[in-house]
Scaffold this motif. Structure first.
Motif, PDB file in Angstrom:
ATOM      1  N   TRP A   1     -10.907   5.222 -16.873  1.00  0.00           N
ATOM      2  CA  TRP A   1     -10.738   5.905 -15.587  1.00  0.00           C
ATOM      3  C   TRP A   1     -10.792   4.893 -14.449  1.00  0.00           C
ATOM      4  N   LYS A   2     -11.710   3.930 -14.540  1.00  0.00           N
ATOM      5  CA  LYS A   2     -11.826   2.919 -13.492  1.00  0.00           C
ATOM      6  C   LYS A   2     -10.589   2.036 -13.419  1.00  0.00           C
ATOM      7  N   VAL A   3      -9.962   1.767 -14.571  1.00  0.00           N
ATOM      8  CA  VAL A   3      -8.732   0.974 -14.546  1.00  0.00           C
ATOM      9  C   VAL A   3      -7.662   1.681 -13.719  1.00  0.00           C
ATOM     10  N   LEU A   4      -7.460   2.976 -13.978  1.00  0.00           N
ATOM     11  CA  LEU A   4      -6.405   3.715 -13.280  1.00  0.00           C
ATOM     12  C   LEU A   4      -6.763   3.992 -11.823  1.00  0.00           C
ATOM     13  N   HIS A   5      -8.029   4.262 -11.541  1.00  0.00           N
ATOM     14  CA  HIS A   5      -8.405   4.714 -10.203  1.00  0.00           C
ATOM     15  C   HIS A   5      -8.981   3.618  -9.311  1.00  0.00           C
ATOM     16  N   GLU A   6      -9.323   2.474  -9.885  1.00  0.00           N
ATOM     17  CA  GLU A   6      -9.874   1.388  -9.083  1.00  0.00           C
ATOM     18  C   GLU A   6      -9.069   0.097  -9.248  1.00  0.00           C
ATOM     19  N   ARG A   7      -8.862  -0.326 -10.492  1.00  0.00           N
ATOM     20  CA  ARG A   7      -8.195  -1.604 -10.706  1.00  0.00           C
ATOM     21  C   ARG A   7      -6.735  -1.565 -10.290  1.00  0.00           C
ATOM     22  N   HIS A   8      -6.009  -0.528 -10.669  1.00  0.00           N
ATOM     23  CA  HIS A   8      -4.590  -0.466 -10.325  1.00  0.00           C
ATOM     24  C   HIS A   8      -4.358  -0.317  -8.820  1.00  0.00           C
ATOM     25  N   PRO A   9      -5.087   0.565  -8.115  1.00  0.00           N
ATOM     26  CA  PRO A   9      -4.909   0.588  -6.653  1.00  0.00           C
ATOM     27  C   PRO A   9      -5.227  -0.748  -5.992  1.00  0.00           C
ATOM     28  N   ALA A  10      -6.270  -1.436  -6.477  1.00  0.00           N
ATOM     29  CA  ALA A  10      -6.597  -2.751  -5.908  1.00  0.00           C
ATOM     30  C   ALA A  10      -5.481  -3.753  -6.176  1.00  0.00           C
ATOM     31  N   LEU A  11      -4.853  -3.658  -7.336  1.00  0.00           N
ATOM     32  CA  LEU A  11      -3.759  -4.567  -7.659  1.00  0.00           C
ATOM     33  C   LEU A  11      -2.566  -4.335  -6.734  1.00  0.00           C
ATOM     34  N   ILE A  12      -2.264  -3.088  -6.444  1.00  0.00           N
ATOM     35  CA  ILE A  12      -1.161  -2.793  -5.523  1.00  0.00           C
ATOM     36  C   ILE A  12      -1.415  -3.458  -4.172  1.00  0.00           C
ATOM     37  N   GLN A  13      -2.629  -3.398  -3.692  1.00  0.00           N
ATOM     38  CA  GLN A  13      -2.949  -4.025  -2.416  1.00  0.00           C
ATOM     39  C   GLN A  13      -2.811  -5.549  -2.501  1.00  0.00           C
ATOM     40  N   LYS A  14      -3.238  -6.137  -3.619  1.00  0.00           N
ATOM     41  CA  LYS A  14      -3.096  -7.593  -3.773  1.00  0.00           C
ATOM     42  C   LYS A  14      -1.627  -8.009  -3.794  1.00  0.00           C
ATOM     43  N   VAL A  15      -0.795  -7.214  -4.473  1.00  0.00           N
ATOM     44  CA  VAL A  15       0.634  -7.514  -4.526  1.00  0.00           C
ATOM     45  C   VAL A  15       1.244  -7.410  -3.125  1.00  0.00           C
ATOM     46  N   ARG A  16       0.841  -6.411  -2.363  1.00  0.00           N
ATOM     47  CA  ARG A  16       1.344  -6.250  -0.988  1.00  0.00           C
ATOM     48  C   ARG A  16       1.069  -7.497  -0.147  1.00  0.00           C
ATOM     49  N   HIS A  17      -0.131  -8.049  -0.298  1.00  0.00           N
ATOM     50  CA  HIS A  17      -0.548  -9.145   0.567  1.00  0.00           C
ATOM     51  C   HIS A  17      -0.091 -10.509   0.053  1.00  0.00           C
ATOM     52  N   ALA A  18       0.283 -10.591  -1.224  1.00  0.00           N
ATOM     53  CA  ALA A  18       0.647 -11.892  -1.789  1.00  0.00           C
ATOM     54  C   ALA A  18       2.086 -12.282  -1.485  1.00  0.00           C
ATOM     55  N   THR A  19       2.945 -11.310  -1.216  1.00  0.00           N
ATOM     56  CA  THR A  19       4.370 -11.582  -1.013  1.00  0.00           C
ATOM     57  C   THR A  19       4.847 -10.831   0.232  1.00  0.00           C
ATOM     58  N   PRO A  20       5.669 -11.437   1.085  1.00  0.00           N
ATOM     59  CA  PRO A  20       6.120 -10.787   2.330  1.00  0.00           C
ATOM     60  C   PRO A  20       7.251  -9.792   2.089  1.00  0.00           C
ATOM     61  N   TYR A  21       6.927  -8.681   1.454  1.00  0.00           N
ATOM     62  CA  TYR A  21       7.943  -7.670   1.149  1.00  0.00           C
ATOM     63  C   TYR A  21       8.458  -6.996   2.418  1.00  0.00           C
ATOM     64  N   ASP A  22       9.681  -6.466   2.315  1.00  0.00           N
ATOM     65  CA  ASP A  22      10.285  -5.763   3.447  1.00  0.00           C
ATOM     66  C   ASP A  22       9.765  -4.327   3.506  1.00  0.00           C
ATOM     67  N   PRO A  23      10.099  -3.562   4.576  1.00  0.00           N
ATOM     68  CA  PRO A  23       9.566  -2.200   4.728  1.00  0.00           C
ATOM     69  C   PRO A  23       9.884  -1.273   3.562  1.00  0.00           C
ATOM     70  N   ASP A  24      11.070  -1.386   2.979  1.00  0.00           N
ATOM     71  CA  ASP A  24      11.414  -0.513   1.847  1.00  0.00           C
ATOM     72  C   ASP A  24      10.489  -0.762   0.659  1.00  0.00           C
ATOM     73  N   ARG A  25      10.228  -2.027   0.383  1.00  0.00           N
ATOM     74  CA  ARG A  25       9.353  -2.360  -0.744  1.00  0.00           C
ATOM     75  C   ARG A  25       7.917  -1.908  -0.466  1.00  0.00           C
ATOM     76  N   LEU A  26       7.468  -2.068   0.760  1.00  0.00           N
ATOM     77  CA  LEU A  26       6.113  -1.648   1.102  1.00  0.00           C
ATOM     78  C   LEU A  26       5.962  -0.135   1.006  1.00  0.00           C
ATOM     79  N   ARG A  27       6.987   0.610   1.445  1.00  0.00           N
ATOM     80  CA  ARG A  27       6.937   2.071   1.314  1.00  0.00           C
ATOM     81  C   ARG A  27       6.897   2.478  -0.152  1.00  0.00           C
ATOM     82  N   ALA A  28       7.669   1.781  -0.994  1.00  0.00           N
ATOM     83  CA  ALA A  28       7.680   2.106  -2.420  1.00  0.00           C
ATOM     84  C   ALA A  28       6.306   1.841  -3.040  1.00  0.00           C
TER      85      ALA A  28
END
Length: 421
Positions: A12-39
């Motif tokens: 449960w922690k993997v799906l509800h804590e680790r994966h959301p945290a990973l999405i945030q790390k991916v957002r901040h690691a690469t300068p994605y455009d608005p479409d990618r950030l919305r996705a």
């Protein structure tokens, strides 16, 4: 089948804590455009509040994922098998960042910044320098050192203090809960005996060890003589992570080819980014460059591996099933044939272990040979425990681990070496 429907549980922690945290790390690691950030925002909302939605848009792998669905599209994320939802999450993450879509983001690995930071860190410098001590070790000592490095990476610095004889690795290495290393090396010894003089990399006397091949029953000079059971002198190694974990795998492969006389090694990697740090072909190339640039023993090993790739004695494959959300018991026929042709398949890492034995709540004393009986040839697992699945442990070992009160199944502090001939 292990699910993620118990709040507070590891899955449960993997799906509800680790994966959301990973999405945030991916957002901040690469300068994605608005479409990618919305996705990415939509994916975050889906995994935390919604149901499993189908992949959208034109997909090159639509037919594959429809065949792998098993009816889970439309279910709550918590109610589908954990193995399935983890894999599907990573496929949806690649869709969100446009990895497969025509355009500027196609082929941009969202996990590359993390991989590069590790590969060029000081810890890897230390590991590569440590290889300079290998020539002083006997073959048996190198066997033990390399299998522990492949199991634990940088945690295996203690391997240079371990003797080749005596009571075995489990008695000398804290946290090793199962040790079939003697069986693994006995199987490899059999290949060396069948494959000819180890000083020429396993080719028959007078044969050209620089010629690739490795078909079952083939000429010993083109990939190793057949073993006693009719399989070729070939080992498959199914990689797990890139960086500091892939480097010891490559050193082990060099040892098998150069010192142990194995005719051919087939390295299986992922065809696309997966589970953050899983190794792809680009990571193999990056590791070989890193070794070559390091000089010393690392540079020599990197050079031999490049030669082995050029001659066909080291082959790299990236089968689509490597990213499937299914156990190896459901592998397709072509992959089954590949593993069947090998004298030994070595599965690296936690995820490959789960897929090998089945992602179930097995009693830990369930025999490893029993749950891997479907596998088409001899198989071994080198795994640091990072999830709840485990088999093949002795009753006394389980009792002691449970009495410790520690989360030994998921903490990464324990490892195992298991094999079936």
């Amino acid at each position: 089948m292990i699910l993620s429907d118990v709040p507070g549980s590891f899955t449960w922690k993997v799906l509800h804590e680790r994966h959301p945290a990973l999405i945030q790390k991916v957002r901040h690691a690469t300068p994605y455009d608005p479409d990618r950030l919305r996705a990415l925002d939509l994916l975050l909302g889906e995994i935390t509040e919604g149901v499993i939605r189908p992949l959208e848009g034109a997909m090159h792998d639509r037919d594959l994922w429809e065949s792998w669905d098993r009816g889970h599209i439309g279910e709550r994320w918590d109610d589908a098998p954990f193995l399935w939802t983890e894999s599907y999450f990573y496929r949806k993450l690649l869709a969100a960042v446009g990895y497969f879509d025509p355009g500027p983001w196609q082929g941009i690995d969202p996990f590359e910044p993390f991989k590069q930071a590790e590969l060029f860190g000081e810890a890897v410098d230390d590991e590569l320098r440590a290889l300079d001590g290998f020539p002083a070790l006997g073959v048996g000592e190198r066997d033990q050192a390399l299998i522990l490095r492949a199991l634990w990476g940088n945690r295996a610095d203690l391997v240079f203090r371990i003797s080749a004889g005596g009571s075995g690795l489990a008695a000398q290495v804290p946290g090793l809960v199962a040790d079939d290393s003697a069986l693994i090396w006995s199987m490899i010894d059999g290949l060396s005996a069948a494959g000819g003089d180890p000083t020429v990399g396993g080719a028959a006397a007078g044969g050209d060890s620089a010629v690739g091949g490795g078909l079952v029953g083939g000429d010993p000079a083109v990939g190793g003589a057949p073993a006693a059971d009719g399989r070729s002198s070939r080992i498959c190694l199914v990689a797990d992570n890139a960086g500091s974990e892939l480097l010891p795998d490559l050193v082990l492969i060099d040892h098998l080819l150069h010192a142990r006389g194995v005719g051919e090694v087939v390295l299986h990697v992922k065809p696309s980014p997966y589970y953050v740090s899983d190794a792809m072909m680009t990571d193999v190339v990056a590791c070989l460059r890193r070794m070559s640039e390091a000089g010393g023993q690392a540079g020599e090993i990197g050079g031999r591996l490049r030669e082995a790739m050029g001659s066909g004695r080291l082959l790299v494959r990236a089968h689509v099933f490597s990213c499937a959300p299914l156990p190896y018991s459901e592998m397709p026929d072509d992959l089954r044939k590949d593993f069947a042709s090998a004298s030994l398949t070595i599965m690296k890492g936690d995820l490959n272990y789960r897929r090998l034995v089945g992602d179930r709540d097995w009693p830990p004393a369930t025999p490893f040979a029993e749950v891997t009986g479907y596998f088409p040839g001899p198989v071994a697992a080198l795994r640091t425990l990072k999830s709840e699945v485990v088999v093949g442990l002795g009753a006394e070992t389980v009792t002691a681990l449970e009495a410790s009160g520690q989360p030994w199944r998921v903490s990464g502090t324990h490892g195992l070496i298991q094999a079936r001939s």
